[in-house]
Enzyme design. Sequence first.
Site, mmCIF file in Angstrom:
data_model
loop_
_atom_site.group_PDB
_atom_site.id
_atom_site.type_symbol
_atom_site.label_atom_id
_atom_site.label_comp_id
_atom_site.label_asym_id
_atom_site.label_seq_id
_atom_site.Cartn_x
_atom_site.Cartn_y
_atom_site.Cartn_z
ATOM 1 C CE LYS A 158 -2.833 1.988 3.418
ATOM 2 N NZ LYS A 158 -3.125 3.403 3.132
ATOM 3 N N GLY A 185 -7.074 9.877 9.556
ATOM 4 C CA GLY A 185 -7.302 10.132 10.981
ATOM 5 C C GLY A 185 -8.306 11.219 11.276
HETATM 6 C C1 LIG Z 1 -3.398 2.330 8.483
HETATM 7 C C2 LIG Z 1 -3.376 3.066 7.232
HETATM 8 O O1 LIG Z 1 -3.064 2.560 6.207
HETATM 9 C C3 LIG Z 1 -3.777 4.485 7.268
HETATM 10 O O2 LIG Z 1 -2.754 5.258 6.737
HETATM 11 C C4 LIG Z 1 -5.047 4.552 6.511
HETATM 12 O O3 LIG Z 1 -5.008 5.419 5.487
HETATM 13 C C5 LIG Z 1 -6.231 4.615 7.406
HETATM 14 O O4 LIG Z 1 -6.714 5.888 7.667
HETATM 15 P P1 LIG Z 1 -7.733 6.162 8.892
HETATM 16 O O5 LIG Z 1 -6.926 5.964 10.124
HETATM 17 O O6 LIG Z 1 -8.218 7.564 8.693
HETATM 18 O O7 LIG Z 1 -8.841 5.155 8.806
#
Ligand SMILES: CC(=O)[C@@H](O)[C@H](O)COP(=O)(O)O
Length: 252
Positions: free
Chosen positions: A91, A152
């Site tokens: 990812k 986040g």
């Molecule tokens: C864990 C991860 O890959 C994060 O960078 C992802 O983009 C999730 O984002 P949130 O924490 O906003 O759900």
Amino acid sequence: MLYDFQPQSPFLLGTAGYPSPEILQQAIEASGTEIITVSLRREGATGGAFRDLLTQLDKRILPNTAGCHSVKEAVTTAHMARELFNTRWIKLEVIGHADTLQPDPFALVEAATILCAEGFEVFPYTTEDLIIGEKLLEAGCQLLMPWGAPIGSGQGLRNPEGLRTMRAWFNDIPLIIDAGIGAPSQAAQAMEMGFDGILLNTAVAKARDPVRMAAAFQDAIRAGQQAWQAGLMEKRDMAVASTPIFGLAEFN
Ligand SMILES: CC(=O)[C@@H](O)[C@H](O)COP(=O)(O)O
């Protein structure tokens, strides 16, 4: 289809920031997910204990380059991930600014081009921009991960019209909403728009009861998927009687 893998569950879960390894493990089980994402930076900081825990869970691991701000950092992190987790999946996050955690689209396309050419199967964290999406597909990505909102933030789908356009534009490409989802209803909304999956972390990890929240997201994501597959009704400007009126007795 996510490269060679057809998951039964459209829910992908992040593994960072849980109160304890036990709660993380229970949340993963409660979510019904088959794919968990793990940050290489976190893995590095735990000396391998975290990786051991995750590899015992019998889930597909999607390593991520969270926290990388340059092409070089992201590519190096992807190489480490391939060694540590024995996977071609990555990812790809290349962050443009520490405050917004917005993807840097230029660096993202450059890193994706390098990694695809090296045989990686890249899951790029991107925006709803159509041209960046096109460039990522040209680079060799077979799916896209547009953000719902900044990582986040829990804001849900900040640009639903842009995401709707993206869904229609890339109608045969798997699109997974990644980041910014704060509530199960927001995840259901995305699935009702025809997205293929949801990746989230903070809303579950930081809930008062992460295990229960993981289950709530699983239910909402499935409900949204079923509604999309069943065919949602079109909105109408005017009322339309839902009860047929023929055959009724007349009262004078
Ligand atoms: C864990 C991860 O890959 C994060 O960078 C992802 O983009 C999730 O984002 P949130 O924490 O906003 O759900």
